[in-house]
Write a protein that holds these residues in place. Sequence first.
Motif, short mmCIF file in Angstrom:
data_model
loop_
_atom_site.label_atom_id
_atom_site.label_comp_id
_atom_site.label_asym_id
_atom_site.label_seq_id
_atom_site.Cartn_x
_atom_site.Cartn_y
_atom_site.Cartn_z
N GLY A 15 59.93 75.65 68.68
CA GLY A 15 59.07 74.55 68.25
C GLY A 15 59.35 74.05 66.86
N MET A 16 60.62 73.96 66.48
CA MET A 16 60.96 73.47 65.15
C MET A 16 62.06 72.41 65.27
SD MET A 16 62.91 76.87 63.87
CE MET A 16 64.45 76.53 63.06
N SER A 17 62.24 71.65 64.22
CA SER A 17 63.26 70.61 64.25
C SER A 17 64.62 71.20 63.91
CB SER A 17 62.92 69.50 63.25
OG SER A 17 63.11 69.95 61.93
N SER A 18 65.66 70.51 64.31
CA SER A 18 67.01 70.98 63.99
C SER A 18 67.26 70.89 62.49
CB SER A 18 68.06 70.20 64.77
OG SER A 18 67.97 68.83 64.49
N ALA A 19 66.61 69.92 61.82
CA ALA A 19 66.76 69.81 60.36
C ALA A 19 66.24 71.07 59.67
CB ALA A 19 66.02 68.59 59.85
N THR A 20 65.14 71.61 60.17
CA THR A 20 64.58 72.84 59.61
C THR A 20 65.55 74.00 59.78
OG1 THR A 20 62.33 72.10 60.07
CG2 THR A 20 62.64 74.46 59.73
N LEU A 21 66.16 74.09 60.96
CA LEU A 21 67.13 75.16 61.21
C LEU A 21 68.30 75.07 60.25
CD1 LEU A 21 68.29 77.50 62.93
CD2 LEU A 21 69.41 75.74 64.30
N TYR A 22 68.85 73.87 60.10
CA TYR A 22 70.03 73.72 59.24
C TYR A 22 69.68 73.92 57.77
CZ TYR A 22 72.49 72.30 63.39
OH TYR A 22 73.04 72.28 64.63
N LYS A 23 68.47 73.54 57.36
CA LYS A 23 68.04 73.79 55.99
C LYS A 23 67.90 75.29 55.75
CE LYS A 23 64.47 72.69 52.64
NZ LYS A 23 63.21 72.01 52.39
N TRP A 24 67.30 75.99 56.74
CA TRP A 24 67.15 77.45 56.64
C TRP A 24 68.52 78.11 56.56
CZ3 TRP A 24 68.70 81.68 59.40
CH2 TRP A 24 68.08 82.88 59.08
N ARG A 25 69.44 77.67 57.40
CA ARG A 25 70.79 78.25 57.41
C ARG A 25 71.50 78.02 56.09
NH1 ARG A 25 74.12 76.89 62.71
NH2 ARG A 25 75.83 76.65 61.28
N ALA A 26 71.31 76.82 55.49
CA ALA A 26 71.95 76.52 54.20
C ALA A 26 71.40 77.44 53.11
CB ALA A 26 71.72 75.07 53.83
N ASN A 27 70.10 77.73 53.17
CA ASN A 27 69.49 78.56 52.13
C ASN A 27 69.72 80.06 52.33
OD1 ASN A 27 68.39 76.42 50.74
ND2 ASN A 27 66.49 76.46 51.89
N TYR A 28 69.65 80.52 53.59
CA TYR A 28 69.64 81.96 53.85
C TYR A 28 70.79 82.46 54.71
CZ TYR A 28 64.82 81.13 52.43
OH TYR A 28 63.70 80.75 51.75
N GLY A 29 71.68 81.59 55.15
CA GLY A 29 72.72 81.93 56.13
C GLY A 29 73.57 83.14 55.80
N GLY A 30 73.98 83.31 54.57
CA GLY A 30 74.88 84.41 54.24
C GLY A 30 74.20 85.65 53.70
N MET A 31 72.88 85.65 53.66
CA MET A 31 72.15 86.77 53.06
C MET A 31 71.82 87.86 54.06
SD MET A 31 69.30 85.12 50.63
CE MET A 31 69.68 84.19 49.19
N GLU A 32 71.71 89.05 53.54
CA GLU A 32 71.22 90.18 54.33
C GLU A 32 69.70 90.08 54.41
OE1 GLU A 32 73.00 92.78 55.67
OE2 GLU A 32 74.84 91.76 55.07
N ALA A 33 69.12 90.66 55.42
CA ALA A 33 67.66 90.60 55.61
C ALA A 33 66.91 91.15 54.40
CB ALA A 33 67.27 91.36 56.87
N SER A 34 67.42 92.20 53.79
CA SER A 34 66.73 92.79 52.64
C SER A 34 66.70 91.83 51.45
CB SER A 34 67.39 94.10 52.23
OG SER A 34 68.74 93.89 51.86
N LEU A 35 67.78 91.06 51.26
CA LEU A 35 67.80 90.10 50.17
C LEU A 35 66.83 88.95 50.42
CD1 LEU A 35 71.62 89.85 49.36
CD2 LEU A 35 69.83 90.91 47.99
N ILE A 36 66.73 88.52 51.67
CA ILE A 36 65.79 87.45 52.01
C ILE A 36 64.37 87.91 51.73
CG2 ILE A 36 64.86 86.06 53.89
CD1 ILE A 36 67.69 86.13 55.13
N SER A 37 64.07 89.13 52.15
CA SER A 37 62.74 89.69 51.92
C SER A 37 62.43 89.78 50.43
CB SER A 37 62.66 91.06 52.57
OG SER A 37 61.44 91.67 52.29
#
Length: 59
Positions: A15-37
Motif C-alpha cells: 500500500g505504498m507508492s513506487s516513489a516512496t520505495l525508491y526514496k527509501w532505497r536511495a536513503n537506506y539501500g546500502g545500510m545494514e539493519a543495525s545502522l538503520i536502527s
Amino acid sequence: MVGGVPAAELCRDHGMSSATLYKWRANYGGMEASLISEMKSMAEENRHLKRMSACRMTC
C-alpha cells in the motif's frame, strides 16, 4: 525488481507508492539493519532535544 519481486507489485502489496520505495532505497539501500536502527534512534533523540530546546526558548 527488489529481491526478485517487481517494484510495482511490492508497492501494491504494501500500500505504498513506487516513489516512496525508491526514496527509501536511495536513503537506506546500502545500510545494514543495525545502522538503520541506530540512525532512526538518533533522529528520534534529535527531535526530542529540539523540542526541549524550543520549550526553553519560549518558556
